[in-house]
Design a protein around this motif. Structure first.
Motif, PDB file in Angstrom:
ATOM      1  N   PRO A  21      46.133  38.077  37.148  1.00  0.00           N
ATOM      2  CA  PRO A  21      47.302  37.506  37.820  1.00  0.00           C
ATOM      3  C   PRO A  21      48.554  38.346  37.725  1.00  0.00           C
ATOM      4  N   GLU A  22      48.683  39.136  36.643  1.00  0.00           N
ATOM      5  CA  GLU A  22      49.894  39.954  36.497  1.00  0.00           C
ATOM      6  C   GLU A  22      49.981  41.043  37.558  1.00  0.00           C
ATOM      7  N   ARG A  23      48.867  41.350  38.216  1.00  0.00           N
ATOM      8  CA  ARG A  23      48.845  42.322  39.317  1.00  0.00           C
ATOM      9  C   ARG A  23      48.458  41.635  40.626  1.00  0.00           C
ATOM     10  N   MET A  24      48.600  40.333  40.661  1.00  0.00           N
ATOM     11  CA  MET A  24      48.232  39.530  41.832  1.00  0.00           C
ATOM     12  C   MET A  24      46.801  39.823  42.269  1.00  0.00           C
ATOM     13  N   ASN A  25      45.935  40.055  41.263  1.00  0.00           N
ATOM     14  CA  ASN A  25      44.498  40.234  41.510  1.00  0.00           C
ATOM     15  C   ASN A  25      44.221  41.365  42.497  1.00  0.00           C
ATOM     16  N   ALA A  26      44.985  42.447  42.358  1.00  0.00           N
ATOM     17  CA  ALA A  26      44.832  43.595  43.243  1.00  0.00           C
ATOM     18  C   ALA A  26      43.430  44.193  43.116  1.00  0.00           C
ATOM     19  N   MET A  27      43.051  44.970  44.123  1.00  0.00           N
ATOM     20  CA  MET A  27      41.689  45.481  44.228  1.00  0.00           C
ATOM     21  C   MET A  27      41.463  46.765  43.436  1.00  0.00           C
ATOM     22  N   ALA A  28      41.874  46.758  42.171  1.00  0.00           N
ATOM     23  CA  ALA A  28      41.531  47.869  41.298  1.00  0.00           C
ATOM     24  C   ALA A  28      40.023  47.844  41.041  1.00  0.00           C
ATOM     25  N   PHE A  29      39.479  49.000  40.680  1.00  0.00           N
ATOM     26  CA  PHE A  29      38.025  49.070  40.504  1.00  0.00           C
ATOM     27  C   PHE A  29      37.546  48.227  39.336  1.00  0.00           C
ATOM     28  N   CYS A  61      44.884  37.592  46.382  1.00  0.00           N
ATOM     29  CA  CYS A  61      44.584  39.012  46.191  1.00  0.00           C
ATOM     30  C   CYS A  61      45.598  39.817  46.986  1.00  0.00           C
ATOM     31  N   SER A  62      46.237  40.780  46.321  1.00  0.00           N
ATOM     32  CA  SER A  62      47.306  41.556  46.956  1.00  0.00           C
ATOM     33  C   SER A  62      46.827  42.857  47.570  1.00  0.00           C
ATOM     34  N   GLY A  63      45.508  43.046  47.659  1.00  0.00           N
ATOM     35  CA  GLY A  63      44.991  44.256  48.297  1.00  0.00           C
ATOM     36  C   GLY A  63      44.968  45.432  47.346  1.00  0.00           C
ATOM     37  N   ILE A 114      47.032  39.590  50.911  1.00  0.00           N
ATOM     38  CA  ILE A 114      47.724  40.720  51.522  1.00  0.00           C
ATOM     39  C   ILE A 114      46.762  41.893  51.677  1.00  0.00           C
ATOM     40  N   GLY A 115      46.801  42.549  52.825  1.00  0.00           N
ATOM     41  CA  GLY A 115      45.975  43.736  53.037  1.00  0.00           C
ATOM     42  C   GLY A 115      44.517  43.435  52.800  1.00  0.00           C
ATOM     43  N   ILE A 126      33.980  29.722  54.774  1.00  0.00           N
ATOM     44  CA  ILE A 126      34.892  28.595  54.983  1.00  0.00           C
ATOM     45  C   ILE A 126      36.143  28.888  54.186  1.00  0.00           C
ATOM     46  N   ARG A 127      37.318  28.640  54.782  1.00  0.00           N
ATOM     47  CA  ARG A 127      38.563  28.964  54.097  1.00  0.00           C
ATOM     48  C   ARG A 127      39.496  27.759  54.068  1.00  0.00           C
ATOM     49  N   LEU A 128      39.914  27.385  52.864  1.00  0.00           N
ATOM     50  CA  LEU A 128      40.989  26.430  52.668  1.00  0.00           C
ATOM     51  C   LEU A 128      42.106  27.156  51.942  1.00  0.00           C
ATOM     52  N   ALA A 129      43.339  26.771  52.206  1.00  0.00           N
ATOM     53  CA  ALA A 129      44.461  27.471  51.583  1.00  0.00           C
ATOM     54  C   ALA A 129      45.482  26.496  51.034  1.00  0.00           C
ATOM     55  N   SER A 130      46.077  26.900  49.935  1.00  0.00           N
ATOM     56  CA  SER A 130      47.241  26.199  49.415  1.00  0.00           C
ATOM     57  C   SER A 130      48.378  26.310  50.421  1.00  0.00           C
ATOM     58  N   GLU A 131      49.217  25.292  50.471  1.00  0.00           N
ATOM     59  CA  GLU A 131      50.386  25.343  51.351  1.00  0.00           C
ATOM     60  C   GLU A 131      51.338  26.474  50.972  1.00  0.00           C
ATOM     61  N   ARG A 132      51.170  27.043  49.792  1.00  0.00           N
ATOM     62  CA  ARG A 132      51.998  28.170  49.351  1.00  0.00           C
ATOM     63  C   ARG A 132      51.431  29.521  49.789  1.00  0.00           C
ATOM     64  N   ALA A 133      50.220  29.524  50.291  1.00  0.00           N
ATOM     65  CA  ALA A 133      49.552  30.783  50.637  1.00  0.00           C
ATOM     66  C   ALA A 133      50.130  31.381  51.909  1.00  0.00           C
ATOM     67  N   TYR A 134      49.940  32.683  52.049  1.00  0.00           N
ATOM     68  CA  TYR A 134      50.243  33.356  53.305  1.00  0.00           C
ATOM     69  C   TYR A 134      49.343  34.576  53.435  1.00  0.00           C
ATOM     70  N   PHE A 135      49.237  35.075  54.654  1.00  0.00           N
ATOM     71  CA  PHE A 135      48.337  36.174  54.984  1.00  0.00           C
ATOM     72  C   PHE A 135      49.148  37.304  55.626  1.00  0.00           C
TER      73      PHE A 135
END
Length: 267
Positions: A21-29, A61-63, A114-115, A126-135
């Motif tokens: 979470p501290e990196r917004m679950n970025a796509m590091a290896f 996930c922040s990409g 993101i990304g 199937i996708r559900l999202a929190s009202e706080r989410a954005y793409f």
């Protein structure tokens, strides 16, 4: 610390959480490799009927991890283009694995996608999202293309060409309510109810024939796949790498952001 959590919150249901979470679950290896391994393992666990994917903390996930993507032994001895090709395949394989899993995969989009995170969300069934989410399709904002990891294949098929073109060519944010209206997600729900809503869907699916559900998923994707997703993603990847390797756009985008100005692209 494990950057991927695998839990079994309900009978026949697996919850996989990107846990950095501290990196917004970025796509590091060190996130994506164990994530892929978890997906592979669960896919062949015949006691699991539905898989739910979510993120820890405020983001889904922040990409791409721009600070520390990590290093793998498979990169040893390669030049930068070779490393980029190997890295692209690792991320491509995550998307393909979700697509090919025996179980339906529900995306519980708890926050920013993101990304590559947007791409990851779109790969779920199937996708559900929190009202706080954005793409947000991030590549276009970084001097690259917004077409990566299957997004330019999946998004137009989900919401139509004009809407997909507009989002991907402007790089704008799409909040959860708009995402529901467009069809990016099934619906937006209160953040505290997100997982419970996903569990309710999962439990209903678990009540049906395992083979029927598996074949239904395969047939649904076969209907969507008028062409070849794998071929298309390969073309996407080469286009992305071409822009990355033959221009300074990415470097200019990062520099401009730090200096608080608009990027000055030279091509």
């Amino acid at each position: 610390m494990s950057y991927v959590k695998v839990e079994y919150p309900r009978e026949q249901v697996c919850l996989i959480t990107l846990n950095r979470p501290e990196r917004m679950n970025a796509m590091a290896f060190d996130v994506m490799v164990p994530f892929k391994e978890a997906l592979d393992s669960v896919s062949f666990n015949n006691d699991i009927r539905v898989v739910i994917v979510t993120g820890a903390g405020e983001g889904f996930c922040s990409g791409a991890d721009l600070e520390d993507p990590g290093w793998l032994d498979i990169f040893n001895g390669l030049t930068v283009p070779g490393i980029a090709r190997r890295a692209m395949k690792i991320l491509d394989d995550v998307i393909k694995t979700i697509h090919d899993m025996h179980q339906p995969v529900i995306g519980a989009i708890n926050g920013a996608a993101i990304g590559g995170g947007f791409c990851l969300a779109m790969a779920t069934d199937i996708r559900l999202a929190s009202e706080r989410a954005y793409f947000r399709p991030a590549g276009i904002n970084n001097g690259l293309t917004s077409a990566e990891l299957g997004l330019s294949y999946l998004l137009p098929r989900a919401i139509g060409t004009s809407r997909a073109f507009e989002i991907m060519l402007t790089g704008r944010d799409v909040d959860a309510l708009e995402a529901a209206e467009l069809g990016i997600i099934s619906r937006a729900v209160h953040p505290e109810n997100l997982l419970e809503e996903c569990y309710a869907i999962a439990e209903r699916i678990c009540g049906f024939s395992q083979l029927g559900v598996e074949l239904s998923k395969q047939m649904l994707w076969a209907g969507v796949d008028a062409g070849s997703l794998h071929t298309h993603m390969n073309h996407e990847g080469h286009a992305q790498l071409f822009v990355r390797m033959t221009t300074q756009n990415f470097e200019e985008a990062i520099k401009a952001r730090k200096e608080g100005r608009r990027p000055d692209y030279k091509d």
